[in-house]
Motif scaffolding. Structure first.
Motif, mmCIF file in Angstrom:
data_model
loop_
_atom_site.group_PDB
_atom_site.id
_atom_site.type_symbol
_atom_site.label_atom_id
_atom_site.label_comp_id
_atom_site.label_asym_id
_atom_site.label_seq_id
_atom_site.Cartn_x
_atom_site.Cartn_y
_atom_site.Cartn_z
ATOM 1 N N VAL A 101 68.499 118.200 -51.035
ATOM 2 C CA VAL A 101 67.072 117.464 -50.869
ATOM 3 C C VAL A 101 66.718 116.797 -52.054
ATOM 4 C CG1 VAL A 101 65.054 116.935 -49.746
ATOM 5 C CG2 VAL A 101 66.881 117.861 -48.548
ATOM 6 N N PRO A 102 66.412 117.663 -52.971
ATOM 7 C CA PRO A 102 65.689 117.205 -54.203
ATOM 8 C C PRO A 102 66.835 116.263 -55.028
ATOM 9 C CG PRO A 102 65.744 119.478 -54.450
ATOM 10 C CD PRO A 102 65.988 118.983 -52.743
ATOM 11 N N ALA A 103 68.064 116.959 -54.911
ATOM 12 C CA ALA A 103 69.066 116.135 -55.854
ATOM 13 C C ALA A 103 69.503 114.766 -55.361
ATOM 14 C CB ALA A 103 70.477 116.769 -55.794
ATOM 15 N N PHE A 104 69.085 114.635 -53.902
ATOM 16 C CA PHE A 104 69.631 113.497 -53.291
ATOM 17 C C PHE A 104 68.366 112.367 -53.611
ATOM 18 C CE2 PHE A 104 68.363 110.408 -49.675
ATOM 19 C CZ PHE A 104 69.593 109.835 -49.711
ATOM 20 N N VAL A 105 67.236 112.720 -53.743
ATOM 21 C CA VAL A 105 66.089 112.075 -53.838
ATOM 22 C C VAL A 105 66.016 111.585 -55.459
ATOM 23 C CG1 VAL A 105 63.227 111.680 -53.765
ATOM 24 C CG2 VAL A 105 64.745 112.779 -52.161
ATOM 25 N N SER A 106 66.386 112.616 -56.162
ATOM 26 C CA SER A 106 66.344 112.157 -57.732
ATOM 27 C C SER A 106 67.614 111.094 -58.015
ATOM 28 C CB SER A 106 66.619 113.456 -58.408
ATOM 29 O OG SER A 106 66.757 113.362 -59.835
ATOM 30 N N ALA A 107 68.722 111.293 -57.368
ATOM 31 C CA ALA A 107 69.646 110.518 -57.554
ATOM 32 C C ALA A 107 69.471 108.987 -57.012
ATOM 33 C CB ALA A 107 71.019 111.175 -56.988
ATOM 34 N N LEU A 108 68.638 108.915 -55.787
ATOM 35 C CA LEU A 108 68.262 107.605 -55.307
ATOM 36 C C LEU A 108 67.231 107.149 -56.193
ATOM 37 C CD1 LEU A 108 68.926 105.967 -52.966
ATOM 38 C CD2 LEU A 108 66.622 107.153 -52.031
ATOM 39 N N LEU A 109 66.408 107.696 -56.864
ATOM 40 C CA LEU A 109 65.427 107.203 -57.623
ATOM 41 C C LEU A 109 66.216 106.821 -58.910
ATOM 42 C CD1 LEU A 109 62.439 109.609 -57.419
ATOM 43 C CD2 LEU A 109 62.664 107.237 -56.639
ATOM 44 N N LEU A 110 67.026 107.505 -59.539
ATOM 45 C CA LEU A 110 67.857 107.152 -60.417
ATOM 46 C C LEU A 110 68.549 105.867 -60.316
ATOM 47 C CD1 LEU A 110 68.925 107.731 -63.575
ATOM 48 C CD2 LEU A 110 70.736 109.157 -62.370
ATOM 49 N N LEU A 111 69.318 105.762 -59.231
ATOM 50 C CA LEU A 111 69.985 104.504 -58.798
ATOM 51 C C LEU A 111 69.090 103.289 -58.834
ATOM 52 C CD1 LEU A 111 72.764 103.758 -57.860
ATOM 53 C CD2 LEU A 111 72.191 104.305 -55.376
ATOM 54 N N VAL A 112 68.075 103.634 -58.027
ATOM 55 C CA VAL A 112 67.109 102.161 -58.289
ATOM 56 C C VAL A 112 66.711 101.910 -59.378
ATOM 57 C CG1 VAL A 112 65.111 101.548 -56.808
ATOM 58 C CG2 VAL A 112 66.572 102.670 -55.637
ATOM 59 N N TRP A 113 66.277 102.848 -59.937
ATOM 60 C CA TRP A 113 65.409 102.483 -61.326
ATOM 61 C C TRP A 113 66.171 102.518 -62.622
ATOM 62 C CZ3 TRP A 113 61.075 99.859 -60.652
ATOM 63 C CH2 TRP A 113 60.570 100.054 -59.667
ATOM 64 N N PHE A 114 67.477 102.855 -62.470
ATOM 65 C CA PHE A 114 68.511 102.922 -63.631
ATOM 66 C C PHE A 114 68.200 102.031 -64.822
ATOM 67 C CE2 PHE A 114 72.487 102.854 -65.960
ATOM 68 C CZ PHE A 114 72.595 104.158 -66.410
ATOM 69 N N PRO A 115 68.236 100.682 -64.634
ATOM 70 C CA PRO A 115 68.210 99.791 -65.797
ATOM 71 C C PRO A 115 66.789 100.157 -66.560
ATOM 72 C CG PRO A 115 68.805 98.599 -63.842
ATOM 73 C CD PRO A 115 68.415 99.848 -63.303
ATOM 74 N N LEU A 116 66.073 100.629 -66.050
ATOM 75 C CA LEU A 116 64.688 100.981 -66.747
ATOM 76 C C LEU A 116 64.677 102.218 -67.249
ATOM 77 C CD1 LEU A 116 62.165 99.014 -64.608
ATOM 78 C CD2 LEU A 116 62.893 98.279 -66.824
ATOM 79 N N ILE A 117 65.117 103.039 -66.475
ATOM 80 C CA ILE A 117 65.450 104.662 -67.045
ATOM 81 C C ILE A 117 66.173 104.736 -68.187
ATOM 82 C CG2 ILE A 117 66.263 107.110 -66.196
ATOM 83 C CD1 ILE A 117 65.206 106.446 -63.454
ATOM 84 N N ALA A 118 67.336 103.893 -68.217
ATOM 85 C CA ALA A 118 68.447 104.004 -69.172
ATOM 86 C C ALA A 118 67.851 103.073 -70.530
ATOM 87 C CB ALA A 118 69.702 103.399 -68.850
ATOM 88 N N GLY A 119 66.913 102.260 -70.097
ATOM 89 C CA GLY A 119 66.163 101.161 -71.282
ATOM 90 C C GLY A 119 66.874 99.805 -71.345
ATOM 91 N N THR A 120 68.001 99.789 -70.545
ATOM 92 C CA THR A 120 68.841 98.500 -70.765
ATOM 93 C C THR A 120 67.907 97.285 -70.389
ATOM 94 O OG1 THR A 120 69.554 98.628 -68.379
ATOM 95 C CG2 THR A 120 70.873 99.768 -70.159
ATOM 96 N N GLN A 121 66.997 97.200 -69.560
ATOM 97 C CA GLN A 121 66.133 96.298 -69.155
ATOM 98 C C GLN A 121 64.717 96.098 -69.639
ATOM 99 O OE1 GLN A 121 67.197 93.401 -67.630
ATOM 100 N NE2 GLN A 121 69.390 94.205 -67.626
ATOM 101 N N ARG A 122 64.711 97.084 -70.938
ATOM 102 C CA ARG A 122 63.199 97.119 -71.236
ATOM 103 C C ARG A 122 62.381 95.920 -71.819
ATOM 104 N NH1 ARG A 122 63.928 101.495 -74.921
ATOM 105 N NH2 ARG A 122 62.733 102.671 -73.490
ATOM 106 N N ARG A 123 63.324 94.883 -72.678
ATOM 107 C CA ARG A 123 62.615 93.534 -73.159
ATOM 108 C C ARG A 123 62.297 92.680 -71.723
ATOM 109 N NH1 ARG A 123 66.728 93.001 -77.514
ATOM 110 N NH2 ARG A 123 65.802 94.266 -78.980
ATOM 111 N N ARG A 124 62.992 92.709 -70.923
ATOM 112 C CA ARG A 124 62.901 91.897 -69.687
ATOM 113 C C ARG A 124 61.520 92.461 -69.036
ATOM 114 N NH1 ARG A 124 67.462 90.722 -65.190
ATOM 115 N NH2 ARG A 124 66.328 89.239 -63.941
#
Length: 156
Positions: free
Chosen positions: A84-107
Motif C-alpha cells: 500500500v505505501p509503495a503503491f501510493v508513493s509510486a502513484l505520486l511519483l508517476l503523477v508528479w515525476f516532471p517536477l520531482i525530477a526537476g525537468t519542468q522546473r522553469r515552466r
C-alpha cells in the motif's frame, strides 16, 4: 413504471440511473472542453498511457509483487503493509515525476510563480511517512493479535 418492475428491468433504482446519466453528461462535457484544444495529442497521450500501463507497468507490478512475497518470510497479509505505501508513493511519483525530477522546473516556476524545489523533498517525506504509518499499523495489529492469543491461552 413501478419500482420493482423498474429494478427488474434496469437492475438498480431510479436514482442510480439518474446519477449514472449525470456522470455521463459531466464526462461528455469535460471531454468536449478538453478535446477543444489539441485533441489529437490528448487522444495519443491517453492511448499511449493505456498501452504503457498494460504492456510495461502491469508486468512490472506483478514481478515486484512476486519478488516481495518471496523476500518477506511472513504471512501474505503482511505484504500489504509494504504494497500500500509503495503503491501510493509510486502513484505520486508517476503523477508528479516532471517536477520531482526537476525537468519542468522553469515552466512550473513561470506559470505558478512558486519554487519547484520543494517537490523532491516533499515526495520523499510523504513516502517516509507512508511507510512509517504502515509499520506502526503493522506493529499495532501484531501486538493486538499477540494479546488476543495470550488471552486465549490463559483462558484455556
Amino acid at each position: 413504471m413501478k419500482g420493482s418492475g423498474f429494478r427488474r428491468r434496469y437492475g438498480d433504482s431510479p436514482p442510480h440511473l439518474l446519477l449514472l446519466l449525470c456522470s455521463f453528461a459531466l464526462t461528455a462535457y469535460a471531454g468536449v472542453r478538453l478535446l477543444r484544444g489539441d485533441w489529437l495529442g490528448i487522444a495519443l497521450w491517453v492511448a499511449g498511457a493505456a498501452v504503457v500501463h498494460d504492456l510495461v507497468l502491469l508486468p512490472l507490478y506483478g514481478l515486484a509483487d512476486r519478488a516481495l512475497q518471496r523476500a518477506v518470510p511472513a504471512p501474505a497479509s503482511y505484504v500489504n503493509f509494504v504494497r500500500v505505501p509503495a503503491f501510493v508513493s509510486a502513484l505520486l511519483l508517476l503523477v508528479w515525476f516532471p517536477l520531482i525530477a526537476g525537468t519542468q522546473r522553469r515552466r512550473y516556476e513561470r506559470s505558478a510563480g512558486l519554487s519547484a524545489d520543494v517537490f523532491l523533498p516533499r515526495w520523499l517525506l510523504i513516502t517516509a511517512v507512508l511507510f512509517a504509518v504502515s509499520a506502526l499499523w503493522l506493529w499495532v495489529r501484531t501486538a493486538m493479535w499477540r494479546a488476543r492469543e495470550r488471552r486465549r491461552g490463559a483462558g484455556s
